[in-house]
Design a protein around this motif. Sequence first.
Motif, PDB file in Angstrom:
ATOM      1  N   ALA A  78     139.466  44.830  50.401  1.00 12.29           N
ATOM      2  CA  ALA A  78     139.464  43.550  51.125  1.00 12.29           C
ATOM      3  C   ALA A  78     139.970  42.428  50.225  1.00 12.29           C
ATOM      4  O   ALA A  78     140.750  41.566  50.657  1.00 12.29           O
ATOM      5  CB  ALA A  78     138.056  43.245  51.636  1.00 12.29           C
ATOM      6  N   LYS A  79     139.525  42.429  48.965  1.00  9.89           N
ATOM      7  CA  LYS A  79     139.978  41.407  48.019  1.00  9.89           C
ATOM      8  C   LYS A  79     141.482  41.509  47.783  1.00  9.89           C
ATOM      9  O   LYS A  79     142.184  40.492  47.699  1.00  9.89           O
ATOM     10  CB  LYS A  79     139.238  41.562  46.693  1.00  9.89           C
ATOM     11  CG  LYS A  79     137.767  41.215  46.743  1.00  9.89           C
ATOM     12  CD  LYS A  79     137.123  41.444  45.379  1.00  9.89           C
ATOM     13  CE  LYS A  79     135.639  41.116  45.392  1.00  9.89           C
ATOM     14  NZ  LYS A  79     134.996  41.369  44.070  1.00  9.89           N
ATOM     15  N   SER A  80     141.972  42.745  47.697  1.00 11.68           N
ATOM     16  CA  SER A  80     143.404  42.941  47.484  1.00 11.68           C
ATOM     17  C   SER A  80     144.213  42.417  48.662  1.00 11.68           C
ATOM     18  O   SER A  80     145.223  41.723  48.489  1.00 11.68           O
ATOM     19  CB  SER A  80     143.689  44.431  47.273  1.00 11.68           C
ATOM     20  OG  SER A  80     145.081  44.670  47.148  1.00 11.68           O
TER      21      SER A  80
ATOM     22  N   GLN B  86     136.827  33.461  57.449  1.00 10.45           N
ATOM     23  CA  GLN B  86     135.763  34.443  57.637  1.00 10.45           C
ATOM     24  C   GLN B  86     135.751  35.503  56.532  1.00 10.45           C
ATOM     25  O   GLN B  86     134.688  35.879  56.014  1.00 10.45           O
ATOM     26  CB  GLN B  86     135.912  35.120  58.999  1.00 10.45           C
ATOM     27  CG  GLN B  86     135.650  34.203  60.182  1.00 10.45           C
ATOM     28  CD  GLN B  86     135.591  34.976  61.488  1.00 10.45           C
ATOM     29  OE1 GLN B  86     134.716  35.819  61.680  1.00 10.45           O
ATOM     30  NE2 GLN B  86     136.532  34.701  62.386  1.00 10.45           N
ATOM     31  N   SER B  87     136.938  35.991  56.166  1.00  8.69           N
ATOM     32  CA  SER B  87     136.987  37.029  55.128  1.00  8.69           C
ATOM     33  C   SER B  87     136.577  36.465  53.778  1.00  8.69           C
ATOM     34  O   SER B  87     135.891  37.149  52.998  1.00  8.69           O
ATOM     35  CB  SER B  87     138.379  37.652  55.047  1.00  8.69           C
ATOM     36  OG  SER B  87     139.367  36.690  54.744  1.00  8.69           O
TER      37      SER B  87
ATOM     38  N   ASN C 169     147.088  38.886  53.527  1.00  5.47           N
ATOM     39  CA  ASN C 169     146.808  39.710  54.702  1.00  5.47           C
ATOM     40  C   ASN C 169     145.347  39.507  55.084  1.00  5.47           C
ATOM     41  O   ASN C 169     144.489  40.360  54.853  1.00  5.47           O
ATOM     42  CB  ASN C 169     147.090  41.186  54.400  1.00  5.47           C
ATOM     43  CG  ASN C 169     146.935  42.068  55.630  1.00  5.47           C
ATOM     44  OD1 ASN C 169     146.445  41.630  56.670  1.00  5.47           O
ATOM     45  ND2 ASN C 169     147.334  43.325  55.519  1.00  5.47           N
ATOM     46  N   TYR C 170     145.091  38.362  55.688  1.00  6.93           N
ATOM     47  CA  TYR C 170     143.707  37.992  55.991  1.00  6.93           C
ATOM     48  C   TYR C 170     143.124  38.817  57.127  1.00  6.93           C
ATOM     49  O   TYR C 170     141.905  38.970  57.218  1.00  6.93           O
ATOM     50  CB  TYR C 170     143.636  36.498  56.305  1.00  6.93           C
ATOM     51  CG  TYR C 170     144.144  35.630  55.178  1.00  6.93           C
ATOM     52  CD1 TYR C 170     143.623  35.745  53.902  1.00  6.93           C
ATOM     53  CD2 TYR C 170     145.168  34.706  55.390  1.00  6.93           C
ATOM     54  CE1 TYR C 170     144.094  34.961  52.857  1.00  6.93           C
ATOM     55  CE2 TYR C 170     145.643  33.912  54.358  1.00  6.93           C
ATOM     56  CZ  TYR C 170     145.111  34.046  53.099  1.00  6.93           C
ATOM     57  OH  TYR C 170     145.583  33.271  52.064  1.00  6.93           O
TER      58      TYR C 170
ATOM     59  N   ARG D  88     138.956  42.928  58.214  1.00  5.86           N
ATOM     60  CA  ARG D  88     138.559  44.265  58.665  1.00  5.86           C
ATOM     61  C   ARG D  88     137.806  45.016  57.576  1.00  5.86           C
ATOM     62  O   ARG D  88     136.726  45.606  57.831  1.00  5.86           O
ATOM     63  CB  ARG D  88     139.795  45.075  59.062  1.00  5.86           C
ATOM     64  CG  ARG D  88     140.492  44.608  60.318  1.00  5.86           C
ATOM     65  CD  ARG D  88     141.763  45.416  60.576  1.00  5.86           C
ATOM     66  NE  ARG D  88     141.470  46.833  60.798  1.00  5.86           N
ATOM     67  CZ  ARG D  88     142.010  47.818  60.089  1.00  5.86           C
ATOM     68  NH1 ARG D  88     142.840  47.561  59.093  1.00  5.86           N
ATOM     69  NH2 ARG D  88     141.695  49.078  60.358  1.00  5.86           N
ATOM     70  N   LEU D  89     138.324  44.989  56.355  1.00  2.00           N
ATOM     71  CA  LEU D  89     137.703  45.748  55.280  1.00  2.00           C
ATOM     72  C   LEU D  89     136.414  45.111  54.784  1.00  2.00           C
ATOM     73  O   LEU D  89     135.439  45.802  54.451  1.00  2.00           O
ATOM     74  CB  LEU D  89     138.689  45.922  54.128  1.00  2.00           C
ATOM     75  CG  LEU D  89     139.652  47.102  54.204  1.00  2.00           C
ATOM     76  CD1 LEU D  89     138.910  48.417  54.033  1.00  2.00           C
ATOM     77  CD2 LEU D  89     140.446  47.136  55.491  1.00  2.00           C
ATOM     78  N   ALA D  90     136.382  43.767  54.777  1.00  2.00           N
ATOM     79  CA  ALA D  90     135.134  43.085  54.387  1.00  2.00           C
ATOM     80  C   ALA D  90     134.039  43.342  55.409  1.00  2.00           C
ATOM     81  O   ALA D  90     132.864  43.521  55.053  1.00  2.00           O
ATOM     82  CB  ALA D  90     135.393  41.589  54.222  1.00  2.00           C
ATOM     83  N   THR D  91     134.421  43.365  56.683  1.00  2.66           N
ATOM     84  CA  THR D  91     133.453  43.681  57.735  1.00  2.66           C
ATOM     85  C   THR D  91     132.892  45.085  57.537  1.00  2.66           C
ATOM     86  O   THR D  91     131.675  45.324  57.650  1.00  2.66           O
ATOM     87  CB  THR D  91     134.112  43.568  59.120  1.00  2.66           C
ATOM     88  OG1 THR D  91     134.565  42.220  59.320  1.00  2.66           O
ATOM     89  CG2 THR D  91     133.116  43.912  60.215  1.00  2.66           C
TER      90      THR D  91
END
Length: 442
Positions: free
Chosen positions: A421-423, A397-398, A429-430, A435-438
Amino acid sequence: MVNSKTERHRFFWSRASLMAGAAVLWMASFGIAEAQYTEYQPAEPEAGTELPEAAVNFGMRPYADNTFYVIAMKKGWFEEAGIAIGPEELGMKINDTNGTALLLNGQIDIASQYCPLMLPTYKSTEKLKCIAFTDTFLGQAILANPELGLKSFRDYIAEGMDFDEAIKTALEPMAGKTLVTPPQLSNRPFTDAAAEFSGVKWDTQVLEDSKSLVLAKSGQIDFLNPEGAPVVFTLEQAGWTKLLGIGDLFEYAPGGAGSPVAPLVAIVGIGANADFVNANQNTVLRFLSVVWRTIDAVKKDPSLYDLQAPYLNSVAGTDLDGKGVQGTVDSLHPFAPFDYGETYFNNPDSVLYYGNAWGAMIKEFVDNGILPDEGLTPDDIIWAAAIWKQMEDYRVQSEKMIGDLDGQTLSDDKKALLDQAKSYYEKFNYLDAYRLATAAGA
């Protein structure tokens, strides 16, 4: 030929029984009732974009494939995932004897573990779970004196032979000769399987590893099956030919639920107290992300083993440098990267599939009277499958969300969230990548 059904793992049963006995005595003295933790209960991702912080009391057994976590501790990778390792700076030193009891009484939350050592406790409690697989032990082998100039099973596979032809051809030179074996019965199922698959018969001579190693180094042995994995590694470094390794059977022998190789599988992983796991599900995911990050990192940069070697030597009494630790790991128990979960948890045709290996193991424990026949299944103790699949879902999903957002025009704050999110994604740490991509796409 020894009947593998009756001899298989008999050495292990006695060892497991002693450890289970200690744990059961502890449980009896403290009046622990049987827990009902048969299912992993995933939690929702935390709200917001801040990285939650948590403490994990972690124990490590004194082996090369059980102490690589020190690398992450020294690099600060656990801290980057919001985790403070306790109870000491480098966790707690544990061993095969006390590790199970320490997990049961909650002195440690998570431990590096050979998870079958926890299985006998299921006679009285369901509290201990295996939450990850880190490597498959490959230390058993049949070795040939280099002066014989023989080819290995893998050599014949590379020439295009199928499994049956390759194993017969590789072991044919042993017909009527003597294979030196250890007195311990723990290796017997492997050599029995090799003889059964190949159809080759040989004589055996029983010697302790300490004596057979001396004879092997002086050229007085042609064929040897050591009990100790370090002896296998030492002789391979000296040029001995690995005619057949247990990993060859895992990779090429017939797989599936009924495979005769399934009871031979020895997978090292991570054990945990179910109370802790089901109260700290996302902390567990972040902890495991560091584990997968470390496994990936040492493969790309083996010099990281220099950070592990001093600690390993201090707890195991070894005298290895970083290259020595790397050689031991690569030869005897290569680490399984995150994507190897496809084999462990999604491929029922593989002999390493958790349902096959642990189904066979549970049956052996029941047949040998270690556990009652009460319908215990692999999923009752192996939470690693559900946890890995949850993390894989976050990965998928990420990855999609990051890909979709990459082509969009974002505000500076959203762009910062996407970069974070990429980091996280690159560090395995998916959960937090999701969470951050959302948040970046909101």
